[in-house]
Design an enzyme around this catalytic site. Structure first.
Site, short mmCIF file in Angstrom:
data_model
loop_
_atom_site.label_atom_id
_atom_site.label_comp_id
_atom_site.label_asym_id
_atom_site.label_seq_id
_atom_site.Cartn_x
_atom_site.Cartn_y
_atom_site.Cartn_z
N PRO A 2 7.28 -85.19 112.04
CA PRO A 2 6.86 -86.56 111.64
C PRO A 2 7.34 -86.63 109.87
CG PRO A 2 4.94 -84.45 112.45
CD PRO A 2 5.83 -84.72 112.59
N GLU A 3 7.80 -87.67 110.26
CA GLU A 3 8.12 -88.33 108.83
C GLU A 3 7.79 -89.62 108.79
OE1 GLU A 3 12.54 -87.35 107.80
OE2 GLU A 3 12.39 -85.85 108.71
#
Length: 276
Positions: A2-3
């Site tokens: 997750p960015e």
DNA sequence: AACGATCCCTGTTGGC
DNA sequence: TGCCAACAGGGATCGT
């Protein structure tokens, strides 16, 4: 992983389910997930009975404004994902937090590696926490090339490491930092202060397009364990990656074999011919 | 102050 | 085939 695009995709999925709703039930199942609250029991206690006002995002953090000036912070860490379900639906393994709304919808936090966390903070707690050091959001508040150049000037740290520094810019992680540098044709090990004005502009120019492309495809899902959308689907940006995870494969531009090295302790993928 | 190293954590992968 | 060390990585923290 997750960015920013994965976190924003998550926020957009959760907002219609949570905004305006009252959290009628909240349960923290794993104390480590609540470690950013002084008392982890406060996480559930402070949410229970309170209405969700607005869900925002800053970098990789989902910052949700609650009634009574409380902020509900969600960080997915490396393996975290949110799940939207009916309360009686079977739970995934590693479900460390569950909230149920007054419309009988369950919002669950699944995080095998527990790098993520859930926090609920008062204004004073928020002001003294590390969140105050968070830099401008890479998508919503992207600094000008001039401003970014000022942050780089004199710095001997690798440009890749600087792009990952959330105090400089909030939102880029390992995948998208590599993808930005590939498009800007800048070697990840270059000292940040050594970039020419044009190179700073190039790096800056590709940040938004790369993040927006990731967002348009629902983010990047590397495998079953990693990030999934709250409806369980996988993000589709993986196939559009130019360098990340493509070490040993030919560069799409020149055919040179993509290399992988460690920069600042992070795996970094680049084309040795295109990126100088 | 700036920077590098280390740690946290567990599912997956790769080497033998 | 089976075992186990290495690896992945965001962020906090510590040492230089």
């Amino acid at each position: 992983m997750p960015e920013l695009p994965e976190v924003e995709t998550t926020r957009r999925s959760l907002a219609p389910v949570l905004e305006g709703r009252v959290v009628v039930s909240a349960m923290l199942r794993h104390p480590r997930t609540g470690r950013r609250n002084e008392r982890s029991s406060d996480v559930a206690d402070r949410l229970r009975g309170r209405r969700v006002v607005t869900m925002l995002r800053h970098g990789k953090f989902i910052m949700t404004e609650m009634e009574d000036d409380l902020t509900w912070v969600i960080h997915l860490g490396m393996s975290g994902r949110m799940e939207i379900a009916k309360p009686n639906d079977p739970e995934q393994p590693h479900t460390h937090f569950v909230a149920i709304t007054d419309r009988d919808v369950a919002v669950r936090f699944v995080d095998p590696r527990t790098f993520g966390f859930i926090a609920v903070l008062t204004p004073s707690e928020l002001a003294t926490s590390s969140f105050r050091d968070l830099g401008p959001d890479a998508l919503l508040e992207l600094p000008s090339a001039k401003r970014l150049g000022e942050r780089m000037s004199g710095r001997v740290v690798a440009i890749k490491t600087l792009l990952l520094d959330q105090r400089v810019l909030a939102g880029l992680g390992n995948i998208y930092a590599d993808e930005v540098l590939a498009r800007a044709k800048v070697h990840p090990r270059r000292q940040a202060g050594s970039l020419s004005e044009d190179e700073v502009k190039a790096v800056r120019r590709y940040i938004k397009p790369v993040l927006e492309a990731g967002l348009a495809h629902g983010g990047t899902s590397l495998d079953d364990l990693a990030y999934l959308l709250p409806d369980g689907r996988a993000g589709e940006y993986l196939k559009l990656l130019r360098v990340y995870g493509r070490d040993g494969e030919p560069c799409m531009t020149c055919g040179t074999t993509i290399d992988k090295v460690s920069v600042g302790g992070r795996s970094s993928h680049f084309c040795p011919n295109c990126q100088h």
